[in-house]
Design a protein around this motif. Structure first.
Motif, PDB file in Angstrom:
ATOM      1  N   GLY A 116       0.800  -1.220   0.000  1.00 49.51           N
ATOM      2  CA  GLY A 116       0.000   0.000   0.000  1.00 49.51           C
ATOM      3  C   GLY A 116       0.831   1.268   0.000  1.00 49.51           C
ATOM      4  O   GLY A 116       0.682   2.128  -0.891  1.00 49.51           O
ATOM      5  N   PRO A 117       1.700   1.462   0.976  1.00 51.97           N
ATOM      6  CA  PRO A 117       2.534   2.666   0.979  1.00 51.97           C
ATOM      7  C   PRO A 117       3.393   2.800  -0.273  1.00 51.97           C
ATOM      8  O   PRO A 117       3.566   3.909  -0.795  1.00 51.97           O
ATOM      9  N   LEU A 118       3.936   1.689  -0.772  1.00 43.45           N
ATOM     10  CA  LEU A 118       4.764   1.767  -1.970  1.00 43.45           C
ATOM     11  C   LEU A 118       3.961   2.231  -3.175  1.00 43.45           C
ATOM     12  O   LEU A 118       4.446   3.026  -3.990  1.00 43.45           O
ATOM     13  N   VAL A 119       2.737   1.736  -3.305  1.00 42.79           N
ATOM     14  CA  VAL A 119       1.890   2.153  -4.420  1.00 42.79           C
ATOM     15  C   VAL A 119       1.560   3.635  -4.318  1.00 42.79           C
ATOM     16  O   VAL A 119       1.610   4.376  -5.310  1.00 42.79           O
ATOM     17  N   ALA A 120       1.210   4.103  -3.120  1.00 45.46           N
ATOM     18  CA  ALA A 120       0.901   5.522  -2.933  1.00 45.46           C
ATOM     19  C   ALA A 120       2.111   6.388  -3.250  1.00 45.46           C
ATOM     20  O   ALA A 120       1.997   7.428  -3.912  1.00 45.46           O
ATOM     21  N   ILE A 121       3.278   5.973  -2.796  1.00 45.73           N
ATOM     22  CA  ILE A 121       4.506   6.731  -3.053  1.00 45.73           C
ATOM     23  C   ILE A 121       4.792   6.788  -4.544  1.00 45.73           C
ATOM     24  O   ILE A 121       5.155   7.836  -5.095  1.00 45.73           O
ATOM     25  N   SER A 122       4.629   5.657  -5.215  1.00 48.91           N
ATOM     26  CA  SER A 122       4.883   5.601  -6.659  1.00 48.91           C
ATOM     27  C   SER A 122       3.884   6.452  -7.431  1.00 48.91           C
ATOM     28  O   SER A 122       4.254   7.216  -8.325  1.00 48.91           O
ATOM     29  N   SER A 123       2.611   6.357  -7.093  1.00 48.08           N
ATOM     30  CA  SER A 123       1.569   7.092  -7.824  1.00 48.08           C
ATOM     31  C   SER A 123       1.702   8.597  -7.647  1.00 48.08           C
ATOM     32  O   SER A 123       1.456   9.369  -8.575  1.00 48.08           O
ATOM     33  N   LEU A 124       2.092   9.011  -6.449  1.00 50.38           N
ATOM     34  CA  LEU A 124       2.178  10.438  -6.149  1.00 50.38           C
ATOM     35  C   LEU A 124       3.573  11.001  -6.382  1.00 50.38           C
ATOM     36  O   LEU A 124       3.788  12.191  -6.206  1.00 50.38           O
ATOM     37  N   ASP A 125       4.511  10.127  -6.761  1.00 47.36           N
ATOM     38  CA  ASP A 125       5.904  10.530  -6.949  1.00 47.36           C
ATOM     39  C   ASP A 125       6.461  11.165  -5.675  1.00 47.36           C
ATOM     40  O   ASP A 125       7.168  12.178  -5.713  1.00 47.36           O
ATOM     41  N   ALA A 126       6.135  10.546  -4.552  1.00 48.71           N
ATOM     42  CA  ALA A 126       6.617  11.041  -3.258  1.00 48.71           C
ATOM     43  C   ALA A 126       8.022  10.528  -2.987  1.00 48.71           C
ATOM     44  O   ALA A 126       8.457   9.536  -3.566  1.00 48.71           O
ATOM     45  N   ASP A 127       8.729  11.203  -2.116  1.00 51.83           N
ATOM     46  CA  ASP A 127      10.067  10.777  -1.710  1.00 51.83           C
ATOM     47  C   ASP A 127       9.940   9.620  -0.726  1.00 51.83           C
ATOM     48  O   ASP A 127       9.336   9.774   0.336  1.00 51.83           O
ATOM     49  N   LEU A 128      10.501   8.459  -1.079  1.00 52.93           N
ATOM     50  CA  LEU A 128      10.305   7.272  -0.254  1.00 52.93           C
ATOM     51  C   LEU A 128      10.933   7.430   1.126  1.00 52.93           C
ATOM     52  O   LEU A 128      10.333   7.080   2.137  1.00 52.93           O
ATOM     53  N   GLY A 129      12.173   7.933   1.181  1.00 49.07           N
ATOM     54  CA  GLY A 129      12.836   8.085   2.468  1.00 49.07           C
ATOM     55  C   GLY A 129      12.095   9.037   3.390  1.00 49.07           C
ATOM     56  O   GLY A 129      11.931   8.764   4.587  1.00 49.07           O
ATOM     57  N   LEU A 130      11.635  10.157   2.845  1.00 47.20           N
ATOM     58  CA  LEU A 130      10.898  11.119   3.651  1.00 47.20           C
ATOM     59  C   LEU A 130       9.572  10.545   4.110  1.00 47.20           C
ATOM     60  O   LEU A 130       9.165  10.710   5.271  1.00 47.20           O
ATOM     61  N   THR A 131       8.880   9.854   3.217  1.00 52.37           N
ATOM     62  CA  THR A 131       7.607   9.218   3.591  1.00 52.37           C
ATOM     63  C   THR A 131       7.824   8.165   4.660  1.00 52.37           C
ATOM     64  O   THR A 131       7.023   8.036   5.601  1.00 52.37           O
ATOM     65  N   LEU A 132       8.894   7.407   4.536  1.00 49.90           N
ATOM     66  CA  LEU A 132       9.232   6.399   5.532  1.00 49.90           C
ATOM     67  C   LEU A 132       9.467   7.032   6.893  1.00 49.90           C
ATOM     68  O   LEU A 132       8.934   6.573   7.915  1.00 49.90           O
ATOM     69  N   GLY A 133      10.258   8.103   6.927  1.00 48.36           N
ATOM     70  CA  GLY A 133      10.542   8.771   8.193  1.00 48.36           C
ATOM     71  C   GLY A 133       9.298   9.351   8.839  1.00 48.36           C
ATOM     72  O   GLY A 133       9.055   9.162  10.042  1.00 48.36           O
ATOM     73  N   LEU A 134       8.488  10.066   8.053  1.00 44.86           N
ATOM     74  CA  LEU A 134       7.259  10.644   8.593  1.00 44.86           C
ATOM     75  C   LEU A 134       6.269   9.551   8.995  1.00 44.86           C
ATOM     76  O   LEU A 134       5.547   9.692   9.988  1.00 44.86           O
ATOM     77  N   GLY A 135       6.252   8.462   8.220  1.00 44.08           N
ATOM     78  CA  GLY A 135       5.364   7.353   8.557  1.00 44.08           C
ATOM     79  C   GLY A 135       5.714   6.733   9.894  1.00 44.08           C
ATOM     80  O   GLY A 135       4.835   6.386  10.688  1.00 44.08           O
ATOM     81  N   LEU A 136       6.997   6.585  10.179  1.00 45.51           N
ATOM     82  CA  LEU A 136       7.416   6.031  11.467  1.00 45.51           C
ATOM     83  C   LEU A 136       7.052   6.970  12.614  1.00 45.51           C
ATOM     84  O   LEU A 136       6.663   6.531  13.697  1.00 45.51           O
TER      85      LEU A 136
END
Length: 518
Positions: free
Chosen positions: A177-197
């Motif tokens: 789920g998170p990977l698909v959202a990151i890919s679709s929105l072209d989000a920064d994976l590392g930043l999303t990971l940090g904020l998600g934690l």
């Protein structure tokens, strides 16, 4: 030779706004009806839903096919490899007994009052590389036995474990789920990971130990006798026969590994004879490469923990480097390479082969077998994700995304709130968090172009939170929890469904709070 078809550069349809709205609603409705009423597999439902959307939006057949194919290709290329590598780490963690060692080390050293907190923490930790269903199958026997031996109410321990697994599954890569959202929105994976934690920690606390302590008073669950781990003699070849399961035979549960292979000396809580292997697919007794049977060894605690955390740490270091180091420096380039998702997860797999596979006494061929055996169970997930990427691309190319973006701008509606609400609606209707994430991310994707990097990451997390809202009877996870904990439908709604809603709401509140602070 097949070639990847590119998405059309020009507008794919001349349909008006009203026709596009109808097309989007009918396409989503087709997916919902096919999954919820027709019991059609989500992979096929998404393909058929994309066809309905394209036909109603007056897209040319060849354009619609090109758009769908491009979406499938880009999604699999960006997400599929990461899901596969994450599944390999999870497979080694489960098969080697590394997950059991982590559980026993943590749970075996805390008192009864601290058990819910320990269970939430260990579930979150091993939930990093494990899919939710596999984590449930792995942890439930331990939860049942701990509750039995300590007289702590089952829900008081079980809810924190489920919360830890569910929060990580919905918010933190490398889950689909998170990977698909990151890919679709072209989000920064590392930043999303940090904020998600950051969001995950308080969410697990509120939905886990806090809610578990409350709901245990109203849902007096008792561990099902058929699922209680029992002492059984070893079978030939080192394998064991597992306890029966009400849901035995389901594909998602056949991926379960043995739960409770504790380290030597920890027999105050769990021992190798207390819990038995659920059976098929395990490598059996370790053998060396000459075929001589060797003793099974439990991987050491800290190496197992560090192996699980390695990909996460590498991706976080890359995000830190992007914020603190200048472009072109050697350190920045090294972190960019090491923290690239595919490199970080590949490094995790290689390290896990040694710290989990070989450390457990597996031969090279057995390690290879475990790695290969971790891939078939995720085939269905990959197909759903791929078809969802195609559905999303048809939405985008038809112009639905731009239409939603313009409407949100005119209505002055927060993109974060819109993403959450869309995901909530699709989740409740279809019961699939993955379908909700894929569709919602595709709809709000054009809004991401107007946001800065932190806001795009928060939008991905908002969609992830919405995709967890109120699991009920159309969700496979609902029945998984019901059967494993021996609950009635009403009790499952009071506990599991409310738990998922708390995770969704508290997580989204965390997203809004970070949006104000960043």
């Amino acid at each position: 030779m097949l070639t990847l078809l590119a998405a059309p550069a020009e507008p794919a349809t001349s349909a008006g706004d009203a026709q596009l709205v109808v097309a989007a609603l009918l396409g989503i409705a087709a997916v919902v009806v096919l999954i919820a009423w027709g019991k059609v597999h989500p992979f096929l439902a998404l393909i058929l839903g994309a066809a309905v959307l394209g036909v109603v939006a007056a897209m040319a057949p060849e354009t619609m096919i090109e758009s769908f194919s491009a979406g499938v290709g880009s999604t699999v290329g960006g997400v599929g490899l990461l899901i596969a590598l994450g599944a390999m780490i999870g497979g080694l963690l489960a098969e080697s007994g590394g997950a059991d060692g982590i559980v026993n080390r943590v749970v075996g050293r805390v008192s009864g009052t601290a058990l819910p907190w320990a269970m939430a923490g260990v579930a979150a930790l091993i939930g990093l590389p494990l899919f939710f269903e596999v984590g449930v199958v792995l942890l439930v026997p331990i939860v049942l036995l701990v509750s039995l031996r300590t007289d702590v109410p089952l829900m008081k321990i079980g809810i924190p474990a489920l919360a830890g697994l569910s929060v990580l599954h919905g918010l933190v890569p490398p889950h689909p789920g998170p990977l698909v959202a990151i890919s679709s929105l072209d989000a920064d994976l590392g930043l999303t990971l940090g904020l998600g934690l950051i969001i995950a920690i308080p969410t697990v606390i509120v939905a886990g130990p806090v809610f578990g302590n409350f709901i245990a008073r109203y849902v007096p669950a008792t561990a099902p006798a058929a699922l209680l781990p029992t002492r059984q003699p070893a079978t030939t070849g080192g394998g064991r026969r597992g306890p029966g399961s009400p849901a035995a035979g389901r594909d998602r549960e056949s991926d379960g590994r043995d739960a409770g292979r504790g380290p030597a000396g920890d027999d105050d809580l769990l021992t190798d004879d207390d819990l038995v292997n659920p059976g098929s697919g395990r490598p059996g007794a370790p053998v060396d490469d000459s075929g001589t049977e060797t003793a099974r060894r439990t991987p050491r605690f800290w190496p197992a923990v560090l192996t699980v955390l390695l990909p996460v740490v590498l991706m976080l270091l890359r995000a830190v480097g992007e914020l603190t180091l200048a472009d072109g420096t050697v350190a920045r380039q090294a972190l960019d390479i090491a923290g690239a998702p595919i490199v970080a997860l590949l490094a995790g797999v290689i390290v896990a082969m040694f710290t989990l596979g070989y450390q457990a006494g597996f031969s090279r061929s057995q390690v290879s077998s475990v790695l290969g055996g971790s891939l078939p169970p995720i085939a269905g997930i990959l197909l759903i994700v791929a078809a969802g990427g195609g559905f999303k691309q048809v939405l985008v190319d038809a112009g639905v995304g731009d239409l939603v973006a313009d409407a949100a701008k005119d209505a002055n509606l927060s993109p974060l709130l819109l993403g959450w609400l869309v995901a909530v609606g699709i989740r409740v209707a279809t019961g699939s968090a993955t379908v909700a994430t894929i569709t919602a991310a595709g709809i709000v994707a054009p809004l991401a172009a107007t946001l800065d990097r932190p806001e795009v990451a928060l939008l991905a997390l908002a969609v992830g939170c919405g995709s967890l809202f109120f699991s009920h009877v159309n969700d496979a996870g609902f029945w998984l929890v019901k059967e494993y904990f021996g609950l009635t439908v009403g009790q499952t709604i009071k506990s599991w469904s409310v738990l998922e809603t708390i995770i969704s709401v508290v997580g989204f509140a965390g997203v809004l709070l970070l949006d104000l602070l960043l």
